[in-house]
Design an enzyme around this catalytic site. Structure first.
Site, mmCIF file in Angstrom:
data_model
loop_
_atom_site.group_PDB
_atom_site.id
_atom_site.type_symbol
_atom_site.label_atom_id
_atom_site.label_comp_id
_atom_site.label_asym_id
_atom_site.label_seq_id
_atom_site.Cartn_x
_atom_site.Cartn_y
_atom_site.Cartn_z
ATOM 1 N N TYR A 139 35.270 58.888 45.621
ATOM 2 C CA TYR A 139 35.566 59.894 46.636
ATOM 3 C C TYR A 139 35.532 61.309 46.056
ATOM 4 C CZ TYR A 139 37.019 56.985 50.616
ATOM 5 O OH TYR A 139 37.049 56.145 51.693
ATOM 6 N N LYS B 103 35.133 45.141 40.135
ATOM 7 C CA LYS B 103 33.758 44.629 40.133
ATOM 8 C C LYS B 103 33.267 44.683 38.695
ATOM 9 C CE LYS B 103 30.077 43.083 42.197
ATOM 10 N NZ LYS B 103 30.031 41.744 42.845
ATOM 11 N N ASP C 16 34.260 41.277 45.928
ATOM 12 C CA ASP C 16 33.567 40.515 46.977
ATOM 13 C C ASP C 16 34.328 39.226 47.290
ATOM 14 O OD1 ASP C 16 32.877 39.663 44.415
ATOM 15 O OD2 ASP C 16 30.767 39.314 44.859
ATOM 16 N N ASP D 100 39.876 51.390 50.536
ATOM 17 C CA ASP D 100 39.528 51.856 51.884
ATOM 18 C C ASP D 100 38.960 50.698 52.697
ATOM 19 O OD1 ASP D 100 38.964 53.713 53.994
ATOM 20 O OD2 ASP D 100 36.865 53.640 53.376
ATOM 21 N N ASP E 115 40.990 48.029 55.836
ATOM 22 C CA ASP E 115 40.560 47.802 57.223
ATOM 23 C C ASP E 115 40.433 46.306 57.504
ATOM 24 O OD1 ASP E 115 40.349 50.580 57.601
ATOM 25 O OD2 ASP E 115 38.555 50.359 58.841
#
Ligand code: IPM
Ligand code: MG
Length: 360
Positions: free
Chosen positions: A141, A191, A223, A247, A251
């Site tokens: 970000y 990751k 993942d 982020d 959700d």
């Protein structure tokens, strides 16, 4: 106790849900004899309209003066095609960074009363109670170089994911401390099979883990984590991860809770000039232009953020529990907005706010 709280209602439904959250805060302060001083500031699209800047200097000053800040949401469709620098979202990224709130706590609970509001099978989500700790002031970000350069086929967009050891260690420590006071399980999401930032992340998490021998640590690839969150969410207690992974996965967490309108968040970790902690509290949802101004938005994420503020910024545990219990009793009574798909007619935003105040 004296509570000095800044509100930044922002855009769209942010204004409506913040109004109800403030009403709940006023009610809880009256009930427990606290003195509340409220100040309002500008952030996001409304701030661009009024000052040309999504995060005006005045707002930055007000945040550092306040004990805690309650935010609504930012984002207006008229800025959809504006460059990142001139968007309401820039205000949100600016305030997080300016306050240094590096740890974003996003609790996800499946309430019994909402078990049918989620599209997932009841037996999978029943009893879910986890917290996503999202690193909030670093990573892709904010990393540089960034931007769009070149022309034609050579036109290129660039963003940079970068983390220092110190940035990883402080948010990891925060997550371990949370886990220590809960079910003592921490999942670190990365990751590391592809990214160097994740390899460093994993190494630092392992080092910090030595300070918390009582907490069980697992590493999970992002993942796989996305899949496990819907296959078996009960296996998780606290999860810690970098900014963009958090982020995205938060959700996904909204599906477990029945609606993104349910999710509160607390952003903590920064300090004010006088050494006191700062706290920024906001629902996880956005400004939802499609339902803005129609008194339809679910205010419970914003109201849950008030509970988080009482707990983390003021240490008022009984008051925080009272707000959370009031939310639960309103849910049990079926007094909910349309997003939660009630069996009877949905309530409006202000009716749900009033129901929480009544329950208090
Ligand atoms: C969130 C939001 C923000 C983010 C946007 C509005 C900039 O999606 O808080 O999750 O990406 O952090
Ligand atoms: Mg998001």
């Amino acid at each position: 106790m004296q509570l000095n709280v800044l509100t930044l209602p922002g855009d769209g439904i942010g204004i409506e849900v913040t109004r109800e959250a403030v009403r709940v805060l006023e009610t809880v302060c009256r009930k427990y004899n606290h003195s509340l001083t409220l100040t309002e500031g500008l952030l996001g699209g409304i701030a661009i309209h009024k000052t040309g800047n999504p995060f005006p200097d005045d707002t930055a000053r007000l945040c550092l003066d306040a004990d805690a800040t309650l935010m609504g949401a930012v984002g207006l469709p008229e800025f959809d095609n504006a460059p990142p620098e001139k968007r309401p979202e820039k205000g949100l990224l600016g305030i997080r960074r300016a306050l240094g709130v590096y740890a974003n706590l996003r609790p996800v609970r499946t309430y019994k009363a909402l078990i049918d509001s989620s599209p997932l099978k009841n037996h999978l989500i029943e009893g879910t109670d986890l917290i996503i700790v999202r690193e909030l002031t670093g990573g892709i970000y904010y990393g540089t170089p960034r931007g769009i350069t070149g022309e034609g086929d050579e036109e290129r967009g660039t963003n940079t994911m970068t983390y220092s050891r110190a940035e990883i260690a402080r948010v990891t420590r925060m997550a371990f401390n949370l886990a220590r006071n809960r079910r003592k399980k921490l999942a670190s999401v990365d990751k590391s099979n592809v990214l160097e930032t994740s390899q460093l992340w994993r190494k630092v998490v392992v080092e910090v883990a030595a300070e918390f021998p009582d907490v069980e640590l697992e590493h999970i690839l992002v993942d796989n984590c996305a899949m496990q969150l819907v296959l078996n969410p009960k296996r998780f207690d606290v999860l810690v991860m970098e900014n963009m992974f958090g982020d995205i996965l938060s959700d996904e967490g909204a599906v477990l809770a029945g609606s993104i309108g349910m999710l509160p968040s607390a952003s903590i970790g920064g300090r004010r000039p006088n050494g006191a902690w700062v706290g920024l509290y906001e629902p996880v949802h956005g400004s939802a232009p499609d339902i803005a101004g129609r008194n339809k938005a679910n205010p419970l994420g914003a109201i849950g953020s008030v509970a988080a503020m009482l707990e983390y910024s003021f240490g008022l545990m009984a008051e925080a529990a009272a707000v959370n219990n009031a939310i639960e009793s309103v849910l049990n009574a079926g007094k909910v907005t349309a997003d939660l798909k009630p069996k009877t007619a949905p309530l409006t935003t202000d009716q749900v706010g009033q129901a929480v105040c009544d329950a208090l």
